[in-house]
Design an enzyme around this catalytic site. Structure first.
Site, mmCIF file in Angstrom:
data_model
loop_
_atom_site.group_PDB
_atom_site.id
_atom_site.type_symbol
_atom_site.label_atom_id
_atom_site.label_comp_id
_atom_site.label_asym_id
_atom_site.label_seq_id
_atom_site.Cartn_x
_atom_site.Cartn_y
_atom_site.Cartn_z
ATOM 1 N N ALA A 27 0.820 -1.222 0.000
ATOM 2 C CA ALA A 27 0.000 0.000 0.000
ATOM 3 C C ALA A 27 0.851 1.269 0.000
ATOM 4 O O ALA A 27 0.458 2.288 -0.567
ATOM 5 C CB ALA A 27 -0.923 -0.007 1.208
ATOM 6 N N THR A 31 0.056 5.118 -1.743
ATOM 7 C CA THR A 31 -0.455 6.258 -0.964
ATOM 8 C C THR A 31 -0.002 7.564 -1.605
ATOM 9 O O THR A 31 -0.722 8.560 -1.561
ATOM 10 C CB THR A 31 0.041 6.216 0.501
ATOM 11 O OG1 THR A 31 1.434 5.976 0.506
ATOM 12 C CG2 THR A 31 -0.662 5.145 1.300
ATOM 13 N N HIS A 124 -3.471 -9.820 -4.222
ATOM 14 C CA HIS A 124 -4.787 -9.534 -3.656
ATOM 15 C C HIS A 124 -5.824 -9.215 -4.730
ATOM 16 O O HIS A 124 -6.861 -8.628 -4.446
ATOM 17 C CB HIS A 124 -4.686 -8.395 -2.634
ATOM 18 C CG HIS A 124 -3.824 -8.742 -1.456
ATOM 19 N ND1 HIS A 124 -3.468 -7.836 -0.481
ATOM 20 C CD2 HIS A 124 -3.239 -9.916 -1.097
ATOM 21 C CE1 HIS A 124 -2.693 -8.434 0.412
ATOM 22 N NE2 HIS A 124 -2.535 -9.690 0.053
ATOM 23 N N CYS A 157 -23.686 -14.137 -11.428
ATOM 24 C CA CYS A 157 -22.972 -14.572 -12.630
ATOM 25 C C CYS A 157 -23.949 -15.171 -13.641
ATOM 26 O O CYS A 157 -24.763 -16.021 -13.297
ATOM 27 C CB CYS A 157 -21.921 -15.599 -12.210
ATOM 28 S SG CYS A 157 -21.045 -16.391 -13.549
ATOM 29 N N CYS A 160 -23.079 -19.148 -14.001
ATOM 30 C CA CYS A 160 -23.305 -20.176 -12.969
ATOM 31 C C CYS A 160 -24.187 -19.699 -11.822
ATOM 32 O O CYS A 160 -24.541 -20.494 -10.949
ATOM 33 C CB CYS A 160 -21.963 -20.660 -12.414
ATOM 34 S SG CYS A 160 -21.217 -19.524 -11.238
HETATM 35 ZN ZN LIG Z 1 -19.882 -17.926 -12.195
#
Ligand SMILES: [Zn+2]
Length: 252
Positions: A27, A31, A124, A157, A160
């Site tokens: 991070a 910044t 991440h 989604c 699915c």
């Molecule tokens: Zn999906």
């Protein structure tokens, strides 16, 4: 006590000898581009704790809170531009001595500075794409944000039926195995490990420089605060990355 110029000289000497540098960024590098560090003491998260992955999956209320918070914060990320530290890393890439970047950030600023997607491991995730929490399919974040703005409260989604969210990792959500494997490969093959703007408090990112240290690979840390690996680093500089890194790269 060693002064800043001596630290810079040491860092430059180590970097001049390296050909496969890996940079781990956190991070602290963003910044300076105006993106708040969500883990800092005065972060909005202290009063408004982020939705955990478990809550996101189990509660429609948590998902609504997630979208409300995202709306407030997405503007800051969308307007951000790469700063001098991002650009210095891109310069390192042009010197052909950078194996890759492992980042804890999801703002896409390394790519904006000129790195290809293949060079950047986003531990991440990324806020630039949407992802299904069930099948993992990525889709346009812009389109998803538009659905939310148009009043949809719980988007799912089309493939699915799983819940959709930004392709970032929420608290309690695991780093994808493929990304972690790529990051470890980089750490195991580098000849210099550079930490920029990370306090090394969050696993698995914090384990990566240790892989390099175990191979006696030099470690350089540039971070405003002290980190737990400072005693093991060849150079640990507590300054803003945007002011220090360009000085180092300019001397290579
Ligand atoms: Zn999906």
């Amino acid at each position: 006590m060693i002064n800043l110029q001596e630290q810079l000289d040491d860092a430059i000497e180590l970097m001049q000898q390296a050909q496969r540098i890996v940079a781990l960024t956190g991070a602290g590098i963003s910044t300076e581009s105006g993106i708040p560090d969500f883990r800092s003491p005065n972060s909005v998260w202290r009063e408004n704790p982020p939705v955990s992955y478990r809550d996101f999956l189990q509660s429609a209320e948590a998902r609504q809170k997630y979208w409300q918070t995202r709306k407030r914060l997405s503007g800051q990320v969308a307007d951000a531009q790469p700063n001098a530290a991002h650009k210095a890393l891109a310069e390192l890439e042009r010197h052909n001595v950078l194996s890759g970047i492992i980042t804890q950030n999801f703002d896409g600023l390394h790519q904006d500075a000129g790195h290809s997607a293949e060079q950047v491991v986003e531990l991440h995730g990324t806020s630039r794409y949407a992802a299904c929490t069930l099948c993992g399919a990525r889709s346009s974040m812009q389109e998803l944000q538009q659905r939310i703005d148009d009043g949809e409260s719980d988007p799912c989604c089309a493939l699915c039926g799983g819940f959709l969210k930004a392709a970032t990792i929420l608290f309690g959500q695991r780093v994808p195995e493929a990304e972690l494997t790529r990051a470890k490969e980089m750490a195991l093959h580098c000849d210099l490990f550079l930490v920029i703007g990370s306090s090394l408090k969050v696993i698995p990112a914090s384990t990566l420089p240790r892989l390099a240290l175990q191979r006696n690979v030099p470690l350089i840390i540039i971070n405003l605060q002290q980190t737990t690996l400072d005693p093991y680093a060849d150079v640990a500089i507590h300054e803003k990355a945007g002011s220090v890194l360009p000085k180092i790269v300019a001397m290579l």
